[in-house]
Design a protein around this motif. Structure first.
Motif, PDB file in Angstrom:
ATOM      1  N   ASP A  20      17.989  73.990  33.267  1.00 38.26           N
ATOM      2  CA  ASP A  20      17.591  72.934  34.211  1.00 38.26           C
ATOM      3  C   ASP A  20      17.734  73.405  35.656  1.00 38.26           C
ATOM      4  N   GLY A  21      17.447  74.693  35.881  1.00 40.09           N
ATOM      5  CA  GLY A  21      17.467  75.250  37.225  1.00 40.09           C
ATOM      6  C   GLY A  21      18.834  75.591  37.762  1.00 40.09           C
ATOM      7  N   ILE A  22      19.871  75.451  36.955  1.00 43.34           N
ATOM      8  CA  ILE A  22      21.243  75.733  37.399  1.00 43.34           C
ATOM      9  C   ILE A  22      21.788  76.923  36.623  1.00 43.34           C
ATOM     10  N   ASP A  23      22.337  77.892  37.363  1.00 43.63           N
ATOM     11  CA  ASP A  23      22.968  79.039  36.701  1.00 43.63           C
ATOM     12  C   ASP A  23      24.139  78.529  35.862  1.00 43.63           C
ATOM     13  N   VAL A  24      24.197  78.937  34.585  1.00 45.75           N
ATOM     14  CA  VAL A  24      25.243  78.422  33.693  1.00 45.75           C
ATOM     15  C   VAL A  24      26.639  78.819  34.177  1.00 45.75           C
ATOM     16  N   ARG A  25      26.739  79.858  35.011  1.00 42.34           N
ATOM     17  CA  ARG A  25      28.041  80.236  35.553  1.00 42.34           C
ATOM     18  C   ARG A  25      28.531  79.249  36.603  1.00 42.34           C
ATOM     19  N   ASP A  26      27.617  78.374  37.064  1.00 39.15           N
ATOM     20  CA  ASP A  26      28.018  77.335  38.009  1.00 39.15           C
ATOM     21  C   ASP A  26      28.458  76.061  37.304  1.00 39.15           C
ATOM     22  N   LEU A  27      28.455  76.083  35.962  1.00 38.82           N
ATOM     23  CA  LEU A  27      28.836  74.927  35.161  1.00 38.82           C
ATOM     24  C   LEU A  27      30.052  75.281  34.313  1.00 38.82           C
ATOM     25  N   THR A  28      30.843  74.288  33.957  1.00 40.01           N
ATOM     26  CA  THR A  28      32.038  74.545  33.157  1.00 40.01           C
ATOM     27  C   THR A  28      31.657  74.876  31.713  1.00 40.01           C
ATOM     28  N   LEU A  29      32.455  75.760  31.113  1.00 40.73           N
ATOM     29  CA  LEU A  29      32.233  76.121  29.719  1.00 40.73           C
ATOM     30  C   LEU A  29      32.293  74.894  28.816  1.00 40.73           C
ATOM     31  N   GLU A  30      33.223  73.983  29.131  1.00 37.66           N
ATOM     32  CA  GLU A  30      33.437  72.811  28.295  1.00 37.66           C
ATOM     33  C   GLU A  30      32.250  71.857  28.301  1.00 37.66           C
ATOM     34  N   SER A  31      31.412  71.946  29.333  1.00 34.57           N
ATOM     35  CA  SER A  31      30.252  71.050  29.390  1.00 34.57           C
ATOM     36  C   SER A  31      28.958  71.742  28.980  1.00 34.57           C
ATOM     37  N   VAL A  32      28.955  73.081  28.896  1.00 37.84           N
ATOM     38  CA  VAL A  32      27.750  73.822  28.506  1.00 37.84           C
ATOM     39  C   VAL A  32      27.690  73.997  26.988  1.00 37.84           C
ATOM     40  N   ARG A  33      28.772  74.475  26.399  1.00 36.58           N
ATOM     41  CA  ARG A  33      28.728  74.842  24.979  1.00 36.58           C
ATOM     42  C   ARG A  33      28.437  73.663  24.053  1.00 36.58           C
ATOM     43  N   PRO A  34      28.988  72.449  24.289  1.00 37.00           N
ATOM     44  CA  PRO A  34      28.667  71.337  23.376  1.00 37.00           C
ATOM     45  C   PRO A  34      27.197  70.915  23.409  1.00 37.00           C
ATOM     46  N   GLN A  35      26.440  71.379  24.427  1.00 35.32           N
ATOM     47  CA  GLN A  35      25.038  70.973  24.535  1.00 35.32           C
ATOM     48  C   GLN A  35      24.089  71.997  23.924  1.00 35.32           C
ATOM     49  N   ILE A  36      24.668  72.967  23.234  1.00 37.41           N
ATOM     50  CA  ILE A  36      23.854  73.996  22.570  1.00 37.41           C
ATOM     51  C   ILE A  36      24.313  74.102  21.123  1.00 37.41           C
ATOM     52  N   ALA A  37      23.392  73.882  20.197  1.00 37.92           N
ATOM     53  CA  ALA A  37      23.693  73.994  18.768  1.00 37.92           C
ATOM     54  C   ALA A  37      23.069  75.277  18.234  1.00 37.92           C
ATOM     55  N   ILE A  38      23.852  76.028  17.481  1.00 36.83           N
ATOM     56  CA  ILE A  38      23.385  77.311  16.951  1.00 36.83           C
ATOM     57  C   ILE A  38      23.506  77.314  15.434  1.00 36.83           C
ATOM     58  N   VAL A  39      22.425  77.711  14.761  1.00 40.59           N
ATOM     59  CA  VAL A  39      22.455  77.920  13.312  1.00 40.59           C
ATOM     60  C   VAL A  39      22.219  79.410  13.083  1.00 40.59           C
ATOM     61  N   LEU A  40      23.200  80.080  12.490  1.00 40.01           N
ATOM     62  CA  LEU A  40      23.142  81.532  12.327  1.00 40.01           C
ATOM     63  C   LEU A  40      22.572  81.919  10.963  1.00 40.01           C
ATOM     64  N   GLN A  41      22.266  83.208  10.841  1.00 40.56           N
ATOM     65  CA  GLN A  41      21.779  83.722   9.552  1.00 40.56           C
ATOM     66  C   GLN A  41      22.838  83.531   8.473  1.00 40.56           C
ATOM     67  N   GLU A  42      24.088  83.898   8.792  1.00 45.36           N
ATOM     68  CA  GLU A  42      25.193  83.702   7.861  1.00 45.36           C
ATOM     69  C   GLU A  42      26.074  82.606   8.432  1.00 45.36           C
ATOM     70  N   SER A  43      25.806  81.380   8.016  1.00 45.40           N
ATOM     71  CA  SER A  43      26.555  80.244   8.543  1.00 45.40           C
ATOM     72  C   SER A  43      27.896  80.151   7.841  1.00 45.40           C
ATOM     73  N   LEU A  44      28.944  80.503   8.555  1.00 48.19           N
ATOM     74  CA  LEU A  44      30.278  80.515   7.972  1.00 48.19           C
ATOM     75  C   LEU A  44      30.839  79.105   7.897  1.00 48.19           C
ATOM     76  N   LEU A  45      31.407  78.772   6.762  1.00 43.41           N
ATOM     77  CA  LEU A  45      32.102  77.504   6.593  1.00 43.41           C
ATOM     78  C   LEU A  45      33.584  77.792   6.423  1.00 43.41           C
ATOM     79  N   PHE A  46      34.408  76.824   6.805  1.00 42.08           N
ATOM     80  CA  PHE A  46      35.849  76.991   6.680  1.00 42.08           C
ATOM     81  C   PHE A  46      36.306  76.484   5.310  1.00 42.08           C
ATOM     82  N   ALA A  47      37.440  77.006   4.856  1.00 43.61           N
ATOM     83  CA  ALA A  47      37.972  76.635   3.537  1.00 43.61           C
ATOM     84  C   ALA A  47      38.628  75.260   3.618  1.00 43.61           C
ATOM     85  N   THR A  48      37.808  74.253   3.839  1.00 44.29           N
ATOM     86  CA  THR A  48      38.269  72.873   3.911  1.00 44.29           C
ATOM     87  C   THR A  48      37.180  71.986   3.312  1.00 44.29           C
TER      88      THR A  48
END
Length: 626
Positions: A422-450
């Motif tokens: 959105d025109g803003i360098d991600v380094r000018d934004l907090t990590l805590e507000s950037v990462r929750p707004q990006i969802a990633i699905v990987l080739q090997e989607s690891l699940l936890f033993a729960t």
């Protein structure tokens, strides 16, 4: 990680100071226990000092009585002296036992609490370290640092270091008392100390060096075990059991050899110390007996002297006994501190602000990035994705495609150029507000033993059961989940191995769905699925990405056919872009990579700007490049 390590206990002192520096902040909450333990320790020292004196009064009283009987004058007070001396001895021993018990409990509790906090801090710190650190570290070695190295510190602090402090205080107090009793004899007693330190220094140096080698080998052993056990399917499929067992046995034998060597050196030092203490006792006994005969000492005072001598030299024996363990603790402490002193490479800048909800306009401008210094993966890459657009990033393996996912979620930062949302360098934004707004699905989607429920909820902590079920339905996972014995409360195996590939992938899609992120990245998410499963997963992905900015990372052009646009990445730059059909035609044509839109900046080996240019320009208040 530190490479050069000292090989003497004196050389290890800086490392121990580094360890104490990281442990000290956790001491405040344990002050009451430590103060209580110190009070009990001083009370125990006092009781040790008093313990021989009832015996002195008894001996001197009996000898005096014997002399009086010979002279025909038996003192009537002797029975009372004997009774009081015995009662006094019982009281002193009981109080010493109580003080020792309280000291041990207080120090053990404080030590265990303290190092449990250090372990928790180390584990939390490891999770904040950048991917650049984790990519170059061995998982098993890190696990060994957080578990066995902290355990070693805890064990030595409770069973060696703290008791040793008490014994040293006792030695100092007893040396003061014996100097008051008879200074010349006290000088004879402490004359053996320089011999002990000269003998111990050389052996301690060897023990410390062997201990460091042993801790390093144990870390490598843990890494090998972790890697082997996590790759058991590959090992058994390729019949590598004998090879892996042989490699493990070789490393295991090395740790055994180092451990035995350290134990032999430590045992040798203990026995030499026993001989030195015996020598000092014999000399003091001979000279002291002569001084008793000369009338300079009473027999009772000589007994007190000999008792103090044996007790005062206990720290020497303990130092010899615990030298190997203290050396191992020093090595373990430095290995732990090496981790704690690692600093994250991706952090919030001083001017970072909280990001509003993204529209999804993604723009990478002249981005350079490398995993190994001097070998850039991205070489000035330019790529622009409009809000809500579905694009595919295609190219050969190793072209730098997956690096885009790491840059957007700030798992890594570019060395030059800008990653803007959105025109803003991600380094000018907090990590805590950037990462929750990006969802990633990987080739090997690891699940936890729960449970499956918890695995889905990990996408957005605090998610309700209704949201979890809605996400599972969107991912096409609800039906097979409900068919399991415990439904959403079914516990999956480590890394999700008790599920099929398609099931794991659909749970991963559900985990991404509860995130409700405006930007979705699918990184080779369809690779390895059979046709039937691929169709189900593809339908789930289409539901997940509807109305969101979507970046599909793949090496297969056919998987990009439903995208709005395709970017062909090769050599770290975009060499072609356009509608899927047009790019497919050009890539299949005789021109290959030299198609109409293949113009790209010439590849270079280094970025055009300094990696810190962005931060420097921000701090100077300069405008960012457009």
């Amino acid at each position: 990680m530190s490479s050069s390590k000292p090989t003497t206990l004196r050389g290890a002192l800086p490392g121990l100071r580094r360890t104490v520096k990281h442990v000290a902040p956790h001491l405040r909450s344990e002050r009451p226990l430590l103060v209580g333990g110190l009070a009990a320790m001083f009370a125990e020292v006092l009781m040790r000092l008093l313990e021989p004196w009832p015996l002195k009064f008894v001996l001197d009283g009996v000898i005096a009585a014997s002399g009086a009987e010979i002279a025909g004058e038996a003192p009537a007070s002797l029975p009372m002296v004997l009774l009081l001396a015995c009662i006094g001895l019982l009281v002193v021993v009981s109080l010493r036992a109580l003080a020792s018990y309280l000291m041990t409990i207080a120090f053990a509790l404080a030590g265990n609490r303290l190092l449990t906090k250090v372990r928790g801090h180390a584990f939390t710190h490891l999770q904040t370290l950048s991917m650049a650190f984790h990519d170059n570290s061995r998982t098993g070695d890190l696990v060994a640092r957080v578990t066995s190295d902290v355990g070693r510190l805890k064990e030595v602090a409770v069973t060696a270091a703290l008791p040793l402090i008490g014994n040293v205080v006792t030695m100092i107090a007893m040396v003061v008392v014996v100097f008051v009793l008879d200074a010349p004899l006290a000088l004879v007693m402490i004359a053996v100390l320089p011999i002990f330190f000269l003998t111990g220094a050389r052996v301690s140096r060897r023990i410390n060096g062997v201990s460091r080698q042993q801790r390093k080998a144990e870390g490598e052993l843990a890494s090998m075990a972790t890697e082997s056990l996590s790759a058991m399917r590959v090992i058994q499929s390729y019949s590598l059991e004998d090879k892996m067992s042989g490699a493990f046995a070789s490393n295991n034998a090395k740790t055994l050899k180092d451990g035995v060597k350290a134990k032999k050196l430590s045992a040798g030092l203990e026995r030499k110390t026993d001989v030195l203490v015996g020598l000092a006792t014999a000399v003091v006994l001979y000279i002291g007996a002569n001084r008793v005969l000369a009338g300079a000492l009473t027999p009772g005072e000589l007994v007190v002297f000999i008792t103090y001598l044996k007790a005062a030299f206990k720290p020497m024996r303990d130092l010899a006994k615990y030298t190997g363990r203290i050396a191992q603790a020093a090595a373990s402490g430095e290995r732990l501190v090496d981790v704690l002193e690692e600093t994250p490479k991706v952090v919030n800048t001083s001017w970072a602000r909280h990001a509003r909800r993204f529209r999804g306009d993604v723009w990478l401008r002249r981005v350079w990035m490398s995993y190994t210094p001097g070998h850039p993966v991205l070489r000035g890459l330019d790529l622009h994705v409009l809000p809500g657009e579905r694009v595919a990033v295609v190219g050969p393996s190793g072209a730098g495609k997956s690096s885009l996912a790491m840059l957007l979620s700030r798992l890594r930062d570019p060395e030059a150029g800008q990653v803007c949302i959105d025109g803003i360098d991600v380094r000018d934004l907090t990590l805590e507000s950037v990462r929750p707004q990006i969802a990633i699905v990987l080739q090997e989607s690891l699940l936890f033993a729960t449970t499956i429920r918890e695995n889905i909820a990990d996408g957005a902590p605090g998610t309700s059961d209704a949201q979890i079920e809605a996400a599972a339905r969107l991912a096409g996972a609800h039906d097979f989940i409900m068919a399991m014995p415990h439904g959403y409360d079914t516990v999956v195996g480590e890394r999700g191995t008790t599920l099929s590939g398609g099931q794991r992938q659909r749970i991963a899609i559900a985990r991404a769905a509860v995130r409700d992120a405006p930007i979705v990245i699918l990184d080779e998410a369809m690779t390895g699925l059979d046709k039937g499963t691929e169709k189900e997963v593809l339908a789930a992905m289409n539901r997940l990405t509807e109305g969101r900015t979507t970046i599909i990372i793949t090496h297969d052009l056919a998987a990009a056919r439903d995208a709005d646009r395709v970017f062909w990445v090769e050599g770290g730059v975009v060499t072609d872009s356009g509608r899927p059909g047009a790019v497919m035609d050009r890539r299949a044509g005789p021109a290959g990579a030299g198609g109409a839109n293949a113009a790209a900046p010439a590849a270079s080996s280094s970025p055009p700007t300094d990696p810190a240019a962005h931060i420097e320009r921000k701090e100077q208040g300069l405008a960012l490049p457009n």
